[in-house]
Scaffold this active site. Sequence first.
Site, PDB file in Angstrom:
ATOM      1  N   HIS A   1      28.830  40.890  12.975  1.00 19.18           N
ATOM      2  CA  HIS A   1      27.420  40.555  12.813  1.00 19.18           C
ATOM      3  C   HIS A   1      26.791  40.361  14.190  1.00 19.18           C
ATOM      4  O   HIS A   1      25.856  41.059  14.543  1.00 19.18           O
ATOM      5  CB  HIS A   1      27.249  39.308  11.949  1.00 19.18           C
ATOM      6  CG  HIS A   1      25.842  39.016  11.566  1.00 19.18           C
ATOM      7  ND1 HIS A   1      25.488  38.109  10.582  1.00 19.18           N
ATOM      8  CD2 HIS A   1      24.661  39.497  12.039  1.00 19.18           C
ATOM      9  CE1 HIS A   1      24.172  38.065  10.459  1.00 19.18           C
ATOM     10  NE2 HIS A   1      23.650  38.892  11.349  1.00 19.18           N
TER      11      HIS A   1
ATOM     12  N   GLU B   1      20.042  42.149  17.133  1.00 17.17           N
ATOM     13  CA  GLU B   1      20.999  41.156  17.610  1.00 17.17           C
ATOM     14  C   GLU B   1      20.808  40.853  19.098  1.00 17.17           C
ATOM     15  O   GLU B   1      20.863  39.692  19.509  1.00 17.17           O
ATOM     16  CB  GLU B   1      22.428  41.634  17.337  1.00 17.17           C
ATOM     17  CG  GLU B   1      22.811  41.597  15.869  1.00 17.17           C
ATOM     18  CD  GLU B   1      22.732  40.199  15.275  1.00 17.17           C
ATOM     19  OE1 GLU B   1      23.340  39.273  15.856  1.00 17.17           O
ATOM     20  OE2 GLU B   1      22.043  40.024  14.251  1.00 17.17           O
TER      21      GLU B   1
ATOM     22  N   HIS C   1      19.134  37.221  19.891  1.00 19.59           N
ATOM     23  CA  HIS C   1      20.191  36.314  20.343  1.00 19.59           C
ATOM     24  C   HIS C   1      20.616  36.551  21.790  1.00 19.59           C
ATOM     25  O   HIS C   1      20.777  35.595  22.553  1.00 19.59           O
ATOM     26  CB  HIS C   1      21.406  36.448  19.422  1.00 19.59           C
ATOM     27  CG  HIS C   1      21.124  36.188  17.979  1.00 19.59           C
ATOM     28  ND1 HIS C   1      20.780  34.940  17.511  1.00 19.59           N
ATOM     29  CD2 HIS C   1      21.101  37.024  16.901  1.00 19.59           C
ATOM     30  CE1 HIS C   1      20.578  35.005  16.193  1.00 19.59           C
ATOM     31  NE2 HIS C   1      20.753  36.258  15.810  1.00 19.59           N
TER      32      HIS C   1
END
Length: 323
Positions: free
Chosen positions: A89, A170, A174
């Site tokens: 993930h 992602e 992040h």
Amino acid sequence: MQLLAATAVSSMLVGVSQASLYPGQSNFNHTCALQTPFLSCSANAYPNITDSCCTETYGGLVLSTQLWNTYTGLESQGQVLPKDSWSLHGLWPDFCNGSYTQYCDLSRQYDPLPSPNTTTGTPSGTPIKPYNGSSISTFLAPFGKFDLLAYMNKFWIAQAQPNGDFWGHEFSKHGTCYSTFNLPCYGPMYRKHEEVIDFFETAISYYETLPTWTWLGAQGIYPSNSTTYSLIDFQSALVKGFGALPYIACSGPKYNATAAGNGTLDNGGTVLSEVWYYHHVLGRVQARHGVPINASINGGSVGNCAKAKGALKYPVRTVGSEV
């Protein structure tokens, strides 16, 4: 005292969305070989004490996260899940007190479908414009990282969207919220998108040390459409493998909405879907020196799954959805 300090720092930093996490930071060479690496979230891991390019001082609680999906929705285009393996993930930086921020540098926003669509997730946050440039997957070719791209297309798999769009999400949400991936850390010889490649390789390096499928299988736990499991089964197997208790997430019907759980107060999910492995890291996140810690470190939850005996499903993947 450390938790109070972390809380104070995180309250100052939440909502930052500039090109540098620490405005005014030098982009001269940050020679980490000459710096003492400190453990993130320790008393020395603050930017006024150490070089934040050499010790993670922003998102010091590092979560390596994995998914158990049963299909991608893009099988006809060759986008399938890895056989006998959970998929990656991401690698998420939470603050030391367990809170987090997101989309910390909008000059490096490569997410076609920002979620949430503001920096704070509220109407008062800075709007995040959808990215409409070349897919982040094209950033690897100038570095000759074709093997990395192939690996990512095998193990870092999106659902209902192209893999590259997922990777863009992602990194943008992040990856921009780590001090050690901050652009000034790459110095005067920086090559465009160098930190993106660095983030991808680092996320994979953590993922490779966390064989969820193998750890569960070692305890006789495999996907099944007939056998059910208890939460403690998964927790025990993963603690044995990882050395600390991860966060385990479940989707699907709430247990008290099922026939078996009718009338109970257990409203946990019933379909295993995700695992988050928590770490503190020594020095740069890129150095891959992660120290396993319990997901409950800040007194928080260790999952959202049903706790009743035999309440959980670990479903078999759809035929044609893995290779």
